[in-house]
Design an enzyme around this catalytic site. Structure first.
Site, PDB file in Angstrom:
ATOM      1  N   ASP A  47      -7.826 -20.130  32.950  1.00  0.00           N
ATOM      2  CA  ASP A  47      -8.073 -20.341  31.523  1.00  0.00           C
ATOM      3  C   ASP A  47      -8.789 -21.667  31.309  1.00  0.00           C
ATOM      4  O   ASP A  47      -8.209 -22.733  31.482  1.00  0.00           O
ATOM      5  CB  ASP A  47      -6.738 -20.371  30.764  1.00  0.00           C
ATOM      6  CG  ASP A  47      -6.962 -20.591  29.267  1.00  0.00           C
ATOM      7  OD1 ASP A  47      -7.225 -19.594  28.578  1.00  0.00           O
ATOM      8  OD2 ASP A  47      -6.916 -21.752  28.806  1.00  0.00           O
ATOM      9  N   TYR A  52     -13.235 -28.171  27.417  1.00  0.00           N
ATOM     10  CA  TYR A  52     -12.553 -28.819  28.548  1.00  0.00           C
ATOM     11  C   TYR A  52     -13.563 -29.488  29.493  1.00  0.00           C
ATOM     12  O   TYR A  52     -13.177 -30.272  30.368  1.00  0.00           O
ATOM     13  CB  TYR A  52     -11.697 -27.826  29.361  1.00  0.00           C
ATOM     14  CG  TYR A  52     -10.607 -27.115  28.592  1.00  0.00           C
ATOM     15  CD1 TYR A  52     -10.248 -27.501  27.299  1.00  0.00           C
ATOM     16  CD2 TYR A  52      -9.927 -26.034  29.147  1.00  0.00           C
ATOM     17  CE1 TYR A  52      -9.253 -26.813  26.591  1.00  0.00           C
ATOM     18  CE2 TYR A  52      -8.928 -25.363  28.449  1.00  0.00           C
ATOM     19  CZ  TYR A  52      -8.603 -25.761  27.169  1.00  0.00           C
ATOM     20  OH  TYR A  52      -7.624 -25.091  26.474  1.00  0.00           O
ATOM     21  N   LYS A  77     -13.652 -20.298  26.015  1.00  0.00           N
ATOM     22  CA  LYS A  77     -13.477 -20.299  24.554  1.00  0.00           C
ATOM     23  C   LYS A  77     -14.691 -20.907  23.868  1.00  0.00           C
ATOM     24  O   LYS A  77     -15.293 -21.851  24.388  1.00  0.00           O
ATOM     25  CB  LYS A  77     -12.218 -21.100  24.176  1.00  0.00           C
ATOM     26  CG  LYS A  77     -10.999 -20.737  25.023  1.00  0.00           C
ATOM     27  CD  LYS A  77      -9.731 -21.446  24.610  1.00  0.00           C
ATOM     28  CE  LYS A  77      -8.631 -21.204  25.630  1.00  0.00           C
ATOM     29  NZ  LYS A  77      -8.555 -22.193  26.705  1.00  0.00           N
ATOM     30  N   HIS A 108     -11.716 -20.620  19.673  1.00  0.00           N
ATOM     31  CA  HIS A 108     -10.724 -21.634  20.069  1.00  0.00           C
ATOM     32  C   HIS A 108      -9.772 -22.055  18.943  1.00  0.00           C
ATOM     33  O   HIS A 108      -8.568 -22.203  19.173  1.00  0.00           O
ATOM     34  CB  HIS A 108     -11.462 -22.851  20.637  1.00  0.00           C
ATOM     35  CG  HIS A 108     -10.666 -23.651  21.599  1.00  0.00           C
ATOM     36  ND1 HIS A 108     -11.211 -24.318  22.667  1.00  0.00           N
ATOM     37  CD2 HIS A 108      -9.337 -23.909  21.667  1.00  0.00           C
ATOM     38  CE1 HIS A 108     -10.258 -24.939  23.344  1.00  0.00           C
ATOM     39  NE2 HIS A 108      -9.113 -24.704  22.754  1.00  0.00           N
TER      40      HIS A 108
HETATM   41  P1  NDP Z   1       1.634 -27.068  30.266  1.00  0.00           P
HETATM   42  O1  NDP Z   1       2.798 -26.690  29.434  1.00  0.00           O
HETATM   43  O2  NDP Z   1       1.034 -26.085  31.173  1.00  0.00           O
HETATM   44  O3  NDP Z   1       2.089 -28.372  31.064  1.00  0.00           O
HETATM   45  C1  NDP Z   1       1.220 -29.007  31.937  1.00  0.00           C
HETATM   46  C2  NDP Z   1       1.852 -30.345  32.339  1.00  0.00           C
HETATM   47  O4  NDP Z   1       3.041 -30.135  33.114  1.00  0.00           O
HETATM   48  C3  NDP Z   1       0.939 -31.175  33.161  1.00  0.00           C
HETATM   49  O5  NDP Z   1       1.150 -32.526  32.802  1.00  0.00           O
HETATM   50  C4  NDP Z   1       1.386 -30.910  34.601  1.00  0.00           C
HETATM   51  O6  NDP Z   1       1.117 -32.044  35.391  1.00  0.00           O
HETATM   52  C5  NDP Z   1       2.870 -30.682  34.431  1.00  0.00           C
HETATM   53  N1  NDP Z   1       3.431 -29.676  35.340  1.00  0.00           N
HETATM   54  C6  NDP Z   1       2.855 -28.535  35.800  1.00  0.00           C
HETATM   55  N2  NDP Z   1       3.681 -27.848  36.583  1.00  0.00           N
HETATM   56  C7  NDP Z   1       4.830 -28.550  36.640  1.00  0.00           C
HETATM   57  C8  NDP Z   1       6.049 -28.340  37.318  1.00  0.00           C
HETATM   58  N3  NDP Z   1       6.248 -27.259  38.069  1.00  0.00           N
HETATM   59  N4  NDP Z   1       7.033 -29.277  37.170  1.00  0.00           N
HETATM   60  C9  NDP Z   1       6.823 -30.369  36.408  1.00  0.00           C
HETATM   61  N5  NDP Z   1       5.685 -30.618  35.740  1.00  0.00           N
HETATM   62  C10 NDP Z   1       4.686 -29.709  35.856  1.00  0.00           C
HETATM   63  O7  NDP Z   1       0.559 -27.690  29.265  1.00  0.00           O
HETATM   64  P2  NDP Z   1      -0.948 -27.409  28.807  1.00  0.00           P
HETATM   65  O8  NDP Z   1      -1.045 -27.988  27.442  1.00  0.00           O
HETATM   66  O9  NDP Z   1      -1.913 -27.854  29.831  1.00  0.00           O
HETATM   67  O10 NDP Z   1      -1.061 -25.818  28.657  1.00  0.00           O
HETATM   68  C11 NDP Z   1      -1.479 -24.959  29.680  1.00  0.00           C
HETATM   69  C12 NDP Z   1      -2.884 -24.444  29.464  1.00  0.00           C
HETATM   70  O11 NDP Z   1      -2.999 -23.789  28.195  1.00  0.00           O
HETATM   71  C13 NDP Z   1      -3.953 -25.539  29.369  1.00  0.00           C
HETATM   72  O12 NDP Z   1      -4.227 -26.151  30.592  1.00  0.00           O
HETATM   73  C14 NDP Z   1      -5.086 -24.761  28.754  1.00  0.00           C
HETATM   74  O13 NDP Z   1      -5.705 -23.920  29.719  1.00  0.00           O
HETATM   75  C15 NDP Z   1      -4.333 -23.945  27.706  1.00  0.00           C
HETATM   76  N6  NDP Z   1      -4.296 -24.633  26.388  1.00  0.00           N
HETATM   77  C16 NDP Z   1      -4.952 -24.038  25.338  1.00  0.00           C
HETATM   78  C17 NDP Z   1      -4.992 -24.627  24.092  1.00  0.00           C
HETATM   79  C18 NDP Z   1      -5.705 -23.959  22.980  1.00  0.00           C
HETATM   80  O14 NDP Z   1      -5.928 -24.606  21.925  1.00  0.00           O
HETATM   81  N7  NDP Z   1      -6.081 -22.723  23.115  1.00  0.00           N
HETATM   82  C19 NDP Z   1      -4.324 -25.931  23.842  1.00  0.00           C
HETATM   83  C20 NDP Z   1      -3.616 -26.451  24.991  1.00  0.00           C
HETATM   84  C21 NDP Z   1      -3.611 -25.810  26.198  1.00  0.00           C
HETATM   85  P3  NDP Z   1       0.253 -31.974  36.765  1.00  0.00           P
HETATM   86  O15 NDP Z   1      -1.083 -31.377  36.468  1.00  0.00           O
HETATM   87  O16 NDP Z   1       0.175 -33.395  37.169  1.00  0.00           O
HETATM   88  O17 NDP Z   1       1.073 -31.142  37.711  1.00  0.00           O
END
Ligand code: NDP
Length: 287
Positions: A47, A52, A77, A108
């Protein structure tokens, strides 16, 4: 359910239940390698989004993994700056991704004029540039107004913030009723505000001998909600895919659901037009 599980969208396209999110994954080697790693661990969905600024890196990671194109489900998006010319927006995304179609193209955010932008997505879908179309950050009233504006395609997907503190039960019921698949963004609670340390989650994860992230993701999967956790760390990418050797009981599902506080962390989509431009990510082209 297993890592290859898919859900059928309202136009017959099949979408994986698990994908890798790449919001704030830095362009270049970090994203490229996260995408390759995820595909190696069996993920079949990525995604990304124009805003991004990592579509090129995503495309390179897919190429590196050597998985056949038709086996990877790629979402990107449409950003507001391309609303004047959505075709050009999608064509440029495709060029950056190195693909000739995306599996899912999302609007988006519901900025002013979103109805017309959605009608343009319908045209792009007819031409095969995207196999499925959908929206993101849409509330029920946004979805309702698409019909009134003459939309003929019910959005295949609505991607919204969804985790136990913001369970979106009513929106989920609406989406189910209208055959729209709900996809959870920030399924771990989001970056910098993760729910993996929440004692209600950690106590259950300790009891089940799984990790807190696995409980959070499994909870959404069992509600039929697609999840796209983001990580750039191989060990977490792997952990977030190991969701299929345990099951939450009905009581455990209820316990996690009871965390809900309608606590949306993202910007309120009803006020998105008022969000100061300077607070959006700045578009920087990748090398
Ligand atoms: P998430 O809820 O996926 O959380 C991601 C965070 O958690 C990062 O800081 C990551 O750090 C950490 N993390 C990942 N796996 C673990 C684990 N197993 N244990 C502990 N910490 C963990 O947040 P997002 O907001 O990134 O949402 C996911 C995706 O959704 C986005 O990346 C994007 O693709 C989409 N999105 C879409 C939006 C929209 O407006 N349509 C808005 C926001 C997100 P690290 O990378 O260091 O592991």
């Amino acid at each position: 359910m297993d890592i290859n599980s898919t859900v059928e969208l309202n136009n017959g396209v099949r979408m994986p239940m698990l994908g890798l999110g790449v919001f704030r994954s830095p362009a270049g080697e970090i994203t490229r390698s996260a995408v390759r790693t995820a595909l190696e661990y069996g993920y079949r969905m990525i995604d990304t989004a124009r805003i991004y600024c990592n579509e090129k890196s995503v495309g390179r990671g897919i190429q590196d993994a050597g998985v056949a194109r038709e086996q990877v489900f790629v979402t990107t998006k449409l950003w507001k700056e391309d609303w004047a010319n959505p075709r050009q927006g999608l064509e440029q995304s495709l060029e950056r991704l190195g693909l000739d179609y995306v599996d899912l193209y999302l609007l988006h955010w519901p900025f002013h004029g979103y109805e017309q932008a959605y009608l343009a997505l319908e045209e792009l879908q007819k031409e095969g540039l995207c196999k499925a179309i959908g929206v993101s950050n849409f509330k029920e009233h946004h979805l309702e107004s698409l019909k009134a504006a003459g939309a003929t395609v019910v959005p295949q997907v609505n991607q919204v913030e969804c985790h136990p503190q913001n369970s979106e039960e009513e929106l989920l019921a609406y989406c189910r009723k209208h055959n729209i698949v709900m996809e959870a963004y920030s399924p771990l609670g989001g970056q910098g505000q993760s729910l993996v340390g929440d004692p209600r989650v950690t106590s259950l994860s300790a009891y089940l001998k799984v990790t807190p992230a696995q409980v959070l993701l499994r909870w959404n999967l069992q509600r039929g909600v697609v999840v796209i956790p983001k990580s750039v760390r191989p060990e977490r990418i792997k952990e977030n895919s190991q969701l299929f050797n345990f099951e939450l009981s009905l009581d455990e599902m209820d316990a996690i659901s009871s965390i809900n506080a309608n606590l949306r962390r993202a910007f309120d989509s009803d006020r998105i037009d008022q969000r100061p431009a300077a607070t959006f990510p700045k578009i920087v082209e990748e090398e």
